[in-house]
Every structure is written in structure tokens, then in C-alpha cells.
Enzyme design. Structure first.
Site, PDB file in Angstrom:
ATOM      1  N   HIS A 140       0.858  -1.319  -0.141  1.00 29.12           N
ATOM      2  CA  HIS A 140       0.071   0.157   0.180  1.00 29.12           C
ATOM      3  C   HIS A 140       0.681   0.956   0.085  1.00 29.12           C
ATOM      4  CE1 HIS A 140      -4.353  -1.030   0.640  1.00 29.12           C
ATOM      5  NE2 HIS A 140      -3.700  -2.309   1.072  1.00 29.12           N
ATOM      6  N   ASP A 147      -7.396  -1.621  -1.383  1.00 27.45           N
ATOM      7  CA  ASP A 147      -8.444  -2.817  -0.251  1.00 27.45           C
ATOM      8  C   ASP A 147     -10.001  -2.691  -1.314  1.00 27.45           C
ATOM      9  OD1 ASP A 147      -7.010  -4.018   0.651  1.00 27.45           O
ATOM     10  OD2 ASP A 147      -6.604  -2.369   2.313  1.00 27.45           O
ATOM     11  N   GLU A 217      -6.437 -12.329   0.916  1.00 30.02           N
ATOM     12  CA  GLU A 217      -6.730 -11.230   1.311  1.00 30.02           C
ATOM     13  C   GLU A 217      -7.597 -11.581   0.185  1.00 30.02           C
ATOM     14  OE1 GLU A 217      -3.995  -8.997   4.616  1.00 30.02           O
ATOM     15  OE2 GLU A 217      -4.967  -7.763   2.632  1.00 30.02           O
TER      16      GLU A 217
END
Length: 240
Positions: A140, A147, A217
Site C-alpha cells: 500500500h 483494498d 485477502e
């Protein structure tokens, strides 16, 4: 001014060692606020508020704003353009994350504590890094990771997941954002309801837009051809 120029020059030579500074009150070259590229994408920036695994604002989040590299923002907009005719919208939970926020999260895990039934129901707080749920470094901070989930554009309610973000009104993905549990792995099976189909839909849409998924994720995607693959940034997340 000379110190700034010298610092930039050093980062060109040693990108792996660098955390680049902010430039005045504006964003560094190559970065944009997502709303300036595509205001139709819904923003629900979790680390700028209390509804996250820290139960507080993360360091460096001065505003609930999505900031990305221009390439990542434009690629995300292309995904939105595909979903919009279906009455759907992307929802972003986190975009660029300052290096100071990553350090903040790492320090927080070191304080220890029992599992949290909402965010990490089956692992102790000081094991979150070892288990791979929180990174000591984060993609990030390079500015091209997001996300993201999909929601109905008309804000219709969806089932509230038992683990992860509680009120994003997204489609059913089996877990919420930041559910630190094996159930959040993109290919996890079995999943109830429409969760598997919704994960597949998100994965295919983001891949078509040029993003690659982090398999642990379902919500985590990085632009495949990111412009700053070896740099980390540390300017704050701020509104204009």
C-alpha cells in the site's frame, strides 16, 4: 530546497532504502486523489476512523480520502465503468497507506492481547505478523494497491459478516474487509450463499483492469505494472 533535491536524488539511486517526503501541501508527482479521477467510486476509508482492527485512527490518516498513483486510479476507474451498467459500484476501504501507518500497525501488534471476535477471532494480536495478516512492510505504501469490494450502487443493504468490517453494505463476500482469518483467502472453500461467485466476479473484474490479487485477502489488489515498485512513501493521507 537543496536538501530536498539531494534526498530525491538519493532515492533515485537507492529506491529500496527510501521513504519519500511530501511536497508542500500537495501530493508527490504521480499521485492523485481518486475522487478527482472517478467520483462515482464509493470511498469507505477505514483507517481514518474507528471501525478497524486498531479501534482507532491509524497514524498518517488525516482524512478519509483515497489517494493512488494516477495509473492505479485510472485502472480502477476502468473497472468501475464495467460494473456500473450492472447497477454495481466499487467500494474502496484503503488505498495509499503512509509508511508511518504501517509502522503504527506493527507496533500495535507488539503490545499483545487475546483474539478479537470481530477482526481476528482465532489468532492472538501479537501473532498477526507471524501469521501473515499484517505486514512489516506494505505494498500500500507504494501507492498502487487498493483494498476493494463491490456493492449495489443504490446502497441496498447486504448481509453483515461476522468477521471484518461491519457496515460497508457490500455484496456478500463471506467475510468482511480485514477479517484476519483463513476464511478471507480468495480461494477459500466452502463459502456460504453467493460469496464464492462474488469473489470470482471481483477477481475477474480487477484482473481485466490490470490488477493482481493477494491470495490471502480477497479484497487486496495491486496494479501489475505499478510505477513505484521499489519505493515506499510517507506523506499523510489528506483532503485537498
Amino acid at each position: 530546497m537543496c536538501q530536498t533535491i539531494q534526498r530525491i536524488g538519493l532515492c533515485v539511486l537507492l529506491p529500496l532504502a527510501c521513504t519519500l517526503p511530501a511536497f508542500a501541501a500537495d501530493l508527490p508527482a504521480g499521485f492523485v486523489r481518486l475522487a478527482g479521477v472517478d467520483p462515482s467510486i464509493r470511498q469507505d476509508i477505514r483507517y481514518a476512523g474507528l471501525e478497524n482492527f486498531l479501534h482507532r485512527k491509524a497514524k498518517g490518516y488525516d482524512a478519509p480520502v483515497c489517494i493512488l498513483t494516477r495509473q492505479a486510479a485510472e485502472a480502477l476507474s476502468s473497472v468501475q465503468n464495467v460494473l456500473a451498467p450492472e447497477g454495481l459500484t466499487l467500494v474502496v476501504f484503503d488505498c495509499y497507506r503512509p509508511a508511518r501507518a504501517v509502522a503504527d500497525m506493527g507496533e500495535w501488534t507488539g503490545k499483545g492481547g487475546p483474539p478479537d471476535p470481530q477482526w481476528y477471532p482465532a489468532v492472538k494480536r501479537n501473532d498477526l505478523i507471524a501469521k501473515g495478516y499484517i505486514g512489516e512492510l506494505s505494498t500500500h505504501s507504494r501507492g498502487s494497491t487498493v483494498d476493494v469490494a463491490i456493492a449495489h450502487a443504490d446502497h441496498r443493504s447486504a448481509p453483515k459478516p461476522a468477521c471484518g468490517t461491519p457496515d460497508a453494505d457490500t455484496l456478500d463476500f463471506g467475510t468482511g474487509f480485514d477479517c484476519f482469518d483463513p476464511a478471507s483467502e480468495t480461494a477459500h472453500r466452502p463459502l456460504t450463499g453467493d460469496a464464492a461467485a462474488n469473489r470470482r466476479k471481483l477477481l475477474e473484474a480487477m484482473r481485466a483492469g490490470g490488477f493482481k490479487n493477494y491470495a490471502r485477502e480477497w479484497w487486496h489488489f495491486t496494479l501489475a505494472n505499478e510505477p513505484f515498485p521499489k519505493q515506499r512513501f510517507d506523506f499523510p493521507v489528506s483532503a485537498e
